[in-house]
Design an enzyme around this catalytic site. Structure first.
Site: not given
Ligand code: UDP
Length: 311
Positions: A33, A147
């Protein structure tokens, strides 16, 4: 041999649930991450687990692994409308370059790769409910385009690697999901409404609130993802809960369940906000023998309790 699973976006909402799930099943887990929307807090309790490794890394940059990876779950991405408005380039990059990097790792490790795709590939749908065969109705240049198109590209490159390089791939199209460890300020209906209701602040419904969504509790989603990963279905599969309601009904339900004194107020509807959304889950039911089992009341009670304790 214990299998090793790589989870990108491992400190995110869904990613952190997947890390726990795979550890409980006995897998070795490597979580990546870069914390642009993920949170250290989400994986803090896993850091001492001997089968868990965390690497702070931006998956749009190349990375190599010494130990054999068996499965890759590519979940890194900003995923709420305000996140992808704030991070449009990162959203496009993680869908495009991030998926490309993951597929490269899958190819070199002969790993199976599962891509987290989304109901947003259907855009503002003209078919209802949405089956996997629907190609969608997306505005490529609107605010959500970063997106939607990133995930559509991600699906395309995943299928290309499957066809051309014979990489073993799976694609899950995730519909609205809620549960513990959603980010309080991610701007989505679930955290916004719960936060507003718990603080007796005005609940902000966008538009008239007649747009619909179908909310799936996170443990149901995770079970569906696991079944898909172990299945042999190489085309996209919808995972979500077909229990559909209007956003106004949803706001009223949260107000009732929190015994809140909040007023419900109406604000402008964001551009390109889908008017209806409900997954057709026939494929998952038939091929994965999966369906959601957590009721809306149960899931929402757990989520509200979690928010109450963490605010
Ligand atoms: N929404 C709302 N008030 C809020 C946040 C969201 O009315 O404070 C609406 C939003 O316009 C959309 C629905 O709730 O129609 C679900 O929004 P969310 O951001 O949770 O997810 P989306 O399904 O749009 O990706």
């Amino acid at each position: 041999m214990t299998k090793r699973v790589l989870i990108t976006g491992g400190a995110g909402f869904i990613g952190s649930h997947l890390c726990r799930y795979f550890l409980e099943k006995g897998y070795n887990v490597i979580a990546l991450d870069n914390f642009i929307t993920g949170k250290k807090e989400n994986i803090k309790s896993l850091l001492n687990h001997k089968q868990f490794t965390f690497i702070k890394h931006d998956i749009t940059k190349p990375i190599k692994f010494k130990d054999r990876i068996n499965y890759i779950l590519h979940f890194a991405s900003p995923a709420s409308p305000i996140d992808y408005l704030q991070y449009p380039i990162q959203t496009l990059k993680v869908g495009a370059l991030g998926t490309y990097i993951c597929l490269g790792v899958a190819l070199s490790h002969k790993a199976r790769m599962l891509l987290a795709s989304t109901s947003e590939v259907y855009g503002d749908p003209l078919v209802h409910p949405q089956p996997e065969s629907y190609w969608g109705h997306v505005n490529p240049i609107g605010p959500r385009g970063v997106y939607d198109e990133a995930k559509r590209y991600a699906e395309a490159i995943t299928m290309a690697y499957q066809r051309y390089h014979k990489v073993d791939t799976r694609i899950v199209r995730i519909f609205n999901t809620y549960g513990e460890r959603m980010r309080l300020n991610d701007g989505r209906a679930v955290p916004n409404f719960i936060y507003q209701a718990l603080h007796n602040k005005a609940i902000t419904v966008y538009g008239k609130g007649d747009q619909t969504r179908s909310f799936c509790y996170v443990s149901d989603l995770v079970e569906g993802i696991y079944s898909l990963l172990l299945s042999n279905i190489k085309t996209p599969v919808n995972i979500g809960n077909p229990f559909e309601m209007s956003i106004l009904e949803f706001a009223k339900k949260i107000k009732e369940m929190t015994s809140s004194k909040s007023r419900i107020i109406f604000k402008d509807l964001p551009l390109d906000d889908p008017k209806i959304r409900k997954p057709d889950i026939s494929l998952a039911k038939k091929k994965l023998n999966w369906k959601p089992v957590v009721s809306f009341e149960t899931g929402l009670t757990r989520t509200i309790d979690w928010f109450r304790n963490s605010i």
